[in-house]
Structure formats: C-alpha cells, structure tokens
Design a protein around this motif. Structure first.
Motif, PDB file in Angstrom:
ATOM      1  N   LEU A   1       0.826  -1.202   0.000  1.00 19.65           N
ATOM      2  CA  LEU A   1       0.000   0.000   0.000  1.00 19.65           C
ATOM      3  C   LEU A   1       0.863   1.255   0.000  1.00 19.65           C
ATOM      4  N   THR A   2       1.955   1.234   0.752  1.00 26.33           N
ATOM      5  CA  THR A   2       2.855   2.390   0.781  1.00 26.33           C
ATOM      6  C   THR A   2       3.381   2.697  -0.613  1.00 26.33           C
ATOM      7  N   SER A   3       3.826   1.662  -1.323  1.00 31.19           N
ATOM      8  CA  SER A   3       4.349   1.864  -2.678  1.00 31.19           C
ATOM      9  C   SER A   3       3.276   2.401  -3.616  1.00 31.19           C
ATOM     10  N   LEU A   4       2.060   1.880  -3.504  1.00 27.55           N
ATOM     11  CA  LEU A   4       0.987   2.299  -4.408  1.00 27.55           C
ATOM     12  C   LEU A   4       0.526   3.722  -4.110  1.00 27.55           C
ATOM     13  N   VAL A   5       0.409   4.063  -2.823  1.00 24.82           N
ATOM     14  CA  VAL A   5      -0.004   5.434  -2.477  1.00 24.82           C
ATOM     15  C   VAL A   5       1.040   6.433  -2.968  1.00 24.82           C
ATOM     16  N   ASP A   6       2.310   6.087  -2.837  1.00 22.33           N
ATOM     17  CA  ASP A   6       3.369   6.961  -3.371  1.00 22.33           C
ATOM     18  C   ASP A   6       3.240   7.104  -4.884  1.00 22.33           C
ATOM     19  N   ALA A   7       2.900   6.010  -5.568  1.00 18.95           N
ATOM     20  CA  ALA A   7       2.826   6.025  -7.030  1.00 18.95           C
ATOM     21  C   ALA A   7       1.654   6.849  -7.549  1.00 18.95           C
ATOM     22  N   VAL A   8       0.641   7.095  -6.716  1.00 16.98           N
ATOM     23  CA  VAL A   8      -0.469   7.958  -7.145  1.00 16.98           C
ATOM     24  C   VAL A   8       0.055   9.365  -7.449  1.00 16.98           C
ATOM     25  N   GLY A   9       1.170   9.735  -6.844  1.00 18.15           N
ATOM     26  CA  GLY A   9       1.781  11.035  -7.113  1.00 18.15           C
ATOM     27  C   GLY A   9       2.803  11.013  -8.230  1.00 18.15           C
ATOM     28  N   ASP A  10       2.875   9.921  -8.984  1.00 21.94           N
ATOM     29  CA  ASP A  10       3.853   9.811 -10.072  1.00 21.94           C
ATOM     30  C   ASP A  10       3.652  10.928 -11.090  1.00 21.94           C
ATOM     31  N   GLU A  11       4.749  11.389 -11.650  1.00 16.95           N
ATOM     32  CA  GLU A  11       4.674  12.467 -12.644  1.00 16.95           C
ATOM     33  C   GLU A  11       3.978  12.020 -13.922  1.00 16.95           C
ATOM     34  N   ASP A  12       3.937  10.722 -14.173  1.00 17.36           N
ATOM     35  CA  ASP A  12       3.253  10.198 -15.352  1.00 17.36           C
ATOM     36  C   ASP A  12       1.814   9.853 -14.985  1.00 17.36           C
TER      37      ASP A  12
ATOM     38  N   GLY B   1      -0.380   8.044 -16.473  1.00 17.52           N
ATOM     39  CA  GLY B   1      -0.723   6.645 -16.668  1.00 17.52           C
ATOM     40  C   GLY B   1      -0.305   5.781 -15.489  1.00 17.52           C
ATOM     41  N   VAL B   2       0.865   6.063 -14.951  1.00 18.43           N
ATOM     42  CA  VAL B   2       1.335   5.339 -13.767  1.00 18.43           C
ATOM     43  C   VAL B   2       0.443   5.670 -12.577  1.00 18.43           C
ATOM     44  N   ALA B   3       0.137   6.958 -12.410  1.00 14.86           N
ATOM     45  CA  ALA B   3      -0.726   7.371 -11.304  1.00 14.86           C
ATOM     46  C   ALA B   3      -2.089   6.696 -11.389  1.00 14.86           C
ATOM     47  N   ALA B   4      -2.634   6.603 -12.593  1.00 13.27           N
ATOM     48  CA  ALA B   4      -3.943   5.958 -12.778  1.00 13.27           C
ATOM     49  C   ALA B   4      -3.863   4.469 -12.463  1.00 13.27           C
ATOM     50  N   ALA B   5      -2.772   3.814 -12.852  1.00 14.67           N
ATOM     51  CA  ALA B   5      -2.609   2.390 -12.553  1.00 14.67           C
ATOM     52  C   ALA B   5      -2.547   2.158 -11.049  1.00 14.67           C
TER      53      ALA B   5
END
Length: 284
Positions: free
Chosen positions: A140-151, A153-157
């Motif tokens: 969950l930590t990794s996924l919550v961080d990825a919601v802020g990804d600059e891309d 498409g990554v954030a949506a995934a």
C-alpha cells in the motif's frame, strides 16, 4: 504452421506436443508471442498460460523487458503480455515470487514498467489482505506513493490498484483512506493532490468508508485557491464528476450541500474581464 489468434483463451491447444514438450500452437518466439497476446482483449486460458510459462520463465520475460528500449513497441507488448499473464491462475500463483521485480519496477525510469509494477502490487495486495498485514502495508505504501507519479498513466494504474484492494473489506478501505489522506496533506502539487482527492472519493463511495465531511472540507479548500484559478477549475470538474458518478454517496451529498449555494452565488455575481475570473467563469 501456427494458428492465428482470435483469442488466446479460445485457442485449440493440445496439452503437449510430446512428452515434456510445450505445445507449438502459439509462437515460440517471446516477442512474437507478446505481440499476439498484447492484441488480445483477454488473458489466455490457464492451460495455455502454464505452457507459456514453461517455455518462457518469468526471469527471462523480465530480462527481456529490461533490455527493451524505453517507450518502444517491444517494451509495451512485453508489459501488456506479462500483465495479462498475471491475470491467469498460473500467473497469480507466481505473484509472490515476482515481487522483487515489482518493487524494482516502481522505481524504473520507464513509465510503462512502472504501470506494470503497480498492477502487480495491486494484485499481490489483494492476495495478502488477511494473511500478511505487514506485506500489505508495504504494498500500500508503494501504491499510495505512485499515485503522485509524474506520469498520469502510472498514477492511474496505482489508483486503480488501490481502489480494487479497498473493496476487499471495510477495514482495508479505511486503512487506504488514512494513507491517502496523509499523503494528500503532504502534497504541494495541485494535480497529484486532486488525484488523491478523487481516489479518496471513489474509495469512500465504493467501500462506504471514510469521513465525507473531511473530504468535503478538503475540496472546499481547493475551490478557495485564489492564487491558482486552474486548480479551482480542476476541483470543480472533480466535484461535478463525483456527484455525477456517485450521486447518492455520502461524499456527493455533502459536496452538493456545501458547494451548490456557493456556485450559485458566484454565477450570479457580475463577471470581470481579468484572468483571475477564470474559475468564476467556469462556475457560471
């Protein structure tokens, strides 16, 4: 001659060509196979997936992804191929062994690889919800961080993965909402902040979890951004989307109660000609 693929799951594949040998009813070449699977709208059957994994073990597939040029068709096909393979029974059974690749993948330079890693982490999180809370927390930590990804498409995934995990139980939904709320408070960029608000609203509506009043207050603060009219406009779009998609949810009803009188007042005000009137113009 190999069969053309209408759908991999519907392929007429013999269990074996001979003792210990995988079937040749699909391409033996990994890149040709990945291209075919990428064009199919559904994952292969479990029987076909087992044979494919025999022919192309996971380490070989990940190595091929690592060697592909970033943004190339080859990289995209391989990632789509592996994503569909992880949706099969044999693929799900291999998820735990693939986690080192997923943890490395979320840090990869390639957005497509990061998307694949988010999907892997989401599926793995659903598998360990009850059995391994410590592992779940790491995913969950990794996924919550990825919601802020600059891309985006990554954030949506990452958001899609978290939304799927949140439906496993109300307590998991609350846990994710708490993490999303904390990350939102620490986010200084408007676009990733609004993504997190949108995710929180979707989880709250789907799982019946969360504090509708707190989310409403956060969105009202976004609407009151005098120095960022574009953020105000984006927030209005988000509010409209929440109300349209989940009109009977607690969040939507709270937003209607709080925002409709304010929007009506803005719409009734005398329009100005300066650029700072952009948000008011959108409200009208």
């Amino acid at each position: 001659p190999r069969a053309r693929l209408g759908t991999m799951s519907a392929m007429d594949v013999d269990p074996r060509d001979g003792p210990g040998e995988p079937s040749t009813s699909f391409p033996r070449d990994l890149f040709e196979l990945a291209s075919d699977v990428a064009m199919v709208g559904a994952p292969p059957s479990d029987a076909v997936a087992s044979q494919i994994f025999q022919m192309h073990p996971l380490p070989d597939v990940f190595a091929a992804i690592g060697e592909a040029d970033e943004g190339s068709k080859r990289e995209g096909d391989l990632c789509s191929f592996l994503d569909r393979m992880f949706q099969t029974g044999p693929g799900k059974a291999m998820l735990a062994s693939a986690m080192p690749y997923a943890r490395a993948g979320v840090q990869a330079d390639s957005p497509r690889v990061r998307q694949l890693a988010c999907a892997q982490l989401g599926r793995a999180a659903q598998q360990v919800v009850a059995a391994a809370p410590d592992e779940l927390a790491r995913y969950l930590t990794s996924l919550v961080d990825a919601v802020g990804d600059e891309d985006s498409g990554v954030a949506a995934a990452a958001a899609d993965a978290l939304l799927a995990v949140s439906t496993t139980s109300a307590s998991v939904g609350e846990q994710i909402l708490t993490r999303v709320s904390t990350s939102t408070q620490n986010e200084t960029r408007a676009e990733p902040r609004l993504r997190r608000h949108a995710l929180a609203a979707a989880i709250a509506a789907g799982a019946g979890a969360g504090d509708a009043a707190a989310l409403t207050r956060a969105l009202l603060l976004e609407l009151d951004s005098p120095n960022d009219p574009l953020a105000s406009v984006a927030t209005m779009e988000l509010v409209a989307e929440i109300v349209e998609n989940t009109p009977t949810s607690a969040v939507a009803l709270a937003l209607c109660d709080a925002t409709l009188p304010r929007l009506a007042a803005v719409a009734a005000a005398e329009p100005r000609d300066d650029e700072n009137d952009a948000a008011a113009g959108f409200a009208r």
